[in-house]
Design an enzyme around this catalytic site. Structure first.
Site, PDB file in Angstrom:
ATOM      1  N   SER A 103      -1.163  -5.025   6.776  1.00 16.37           N
ATOM      2  CA  SER A 103      -0.311  -6.167   6.471  1.00 16.37           C
ATOM      3  C   SER A 103       1.163  -5.745   6.402  1.00 16.37           C
ATOM      4  O   SER A 103       1.696  -5.204   7.369  1.00 16.37           O
ATOM      5  CB  SER A 103      -0.795  -6.827   5.169  1.00 16.37           C
ATOM      6  OG  SER A 103      -0.287  -8.123   5.035  1.00 16.37           O
ATOM      7  N   HIS A 255      -8.437 -11.237   6.442  1.00 16.61           N
ATOM      8  CA  HIS A 255      -7.215 -10.429   6.447  1.00 16.61           C
ATOM      9  C   HIS A 255      -7.409  -9.075   5.765  1.00 16.61           C
ATOM     10  O   HIS A 255      -6.865  -8.065   6.202  1.00 16.61           O
ATOM     11  CB  HIS A 255      -6.093 -11.206   5.737  1.00 16.61           C
ATOM     12  CG  HIS A 255      -4.791 -10.482   5.685  1.00 16.61           C
ATOM     13  ND1 HIS A 255      -4.060 -10.172   6.821  1.00 16.61           N
ATOM     14  CD2 HIS A 255      -4.073  -9.987   4.637  1.00 16.61           C
ATOM     15  CE1 HIS A 255      -2.952  -9.525   6.473  1.00 16.61           C
ATOM     16  NE2 HIS A 255      -2.942  -9.398   5.155  1.00 16.61           N
TER      17      HIS A 255
END
Length: 282
Positions: A103, A255
């Site tokens: 991320s 994610h």
């Protein structure tokens, strides 16, 4: 007998950076792990247990997250965080590292590749942040209001750690108390919210396409098919802009892929590191 872990703090750029270092005497490869926004070394705990058996591993809590200092005097720009990471690796006298970023950590890795390409042998970007713009001017100006950090804290409390995890994960059944407490712990003190307020002002936008196209380091991109935070289309765009990259998509995954798919990620990393870099250069 379990391998040793060295943990502690490095005083870098006027802040204390928490690290966990897992030496490996038989490996000539050092992996540097950089976590995402609102996260910490904790996010890599499953992956570390796999990586450390074959490689030397250094995992950092990026300021102001995890156990690293939370201060209003540090500049929380990607450039400064990247420089801080570089200085930590220099303090360990590490060279030719493999950088892994999840991320926001992926964007820090890209900044390092742009600034000091010679430091990296290869890079692995896990659902990497990309193409985000800088915060809008009204928000930056609002952040100067007294006690603005309380609004940040209120926003975080309202969203809640469990809700954030549900957004980040495809498989909600793996959410447990250990996971919730591990992500919540760094946010129990007010200092983190003061630092996050400063980060709103300091964070520049993600690297533009022009700079991404200049990065030649071999990069492996691993994405969750159902990533809501940084959708797969950004991974596909990143693959186009990074000339020496390949993209792997994990089905039925969100994610937070170091939480959901540590074993699969480990196998892909191992395969990527064992291939000849010259052969991957097309």
């Amino acid at each position: 007998m379990d391998q040793e872990v060295l943990s502690g703090y490095k005083r870098i750029n006027n802040t204390n950076v928490y690290y966990e270092f897992y030496p490996n005497q038989v490996s000539d490869k050092t992996i540097v792990l950089l976590h995402g926004f609102l996260s910490s070394t904790f996010t890599y705990r499953h992956l570390i247990s796999l990586l450390r058996k074959q490689y030397q591993v250094l995992s950092l809590d990026l300021p102001p997250f995890g156990k690293s200092s939370k201060t209003n005097s540090y500049v929380y720009s990607y450039k400064n965080i990247a420089e801080t990471v570089i200085k930590v690796t220099e303090s360990f006298e590490l060279q030719k590292m493999i950088f892994i970023g999840h991320s926001m950590g992926g964007q820090i890795v890209l900044n390092i590749l742009h600034m000091r390409e010679e430091l990296a042998d290869k890079a692995i970007l896990l659902c990497s942040s990309a193409y985000l713009k800088r915060a809008k001017i009204p928000l930056i100006l609002t952040s100067y209001l007294p006690y603005f950090h309380r609004f940040v804290k209120f926003w975080f409390a309202r969203n809640g750690v469990k809700k954030n995890l549900q957004e980040a994960l495809f498989n909600h059944s793996i959410i447990n108390e250990e996971m919730i407490n591990g992500y919540m712990e760094p946010f129990l003190q007010d200092e983190i919210f003061v630092a996050l307020t400063r980060m709103i002002r300091d964070r520049e936008g993600d690297l533009p396409r022009k700079i991404l196209k200049q990065i030649k380091t071999p990069c492996l991109l691993i994405w969750g098919e159902h990533d809501k935070s940084i959708p797969l289309k950004f991974g596909e765009k990143l693959k186009q802009d990074l000339s020496n990259s390949e993209l792997i998509v994990l089905r039925e995954t969100g994610h937070a892929i170091p939480e959901e798919r540590p074993s699969e990620i480990f196998e892909y990393i191992k395969g990527f590191l064992e291939t000849n870099p010259a052969a991957a250069d097309h």
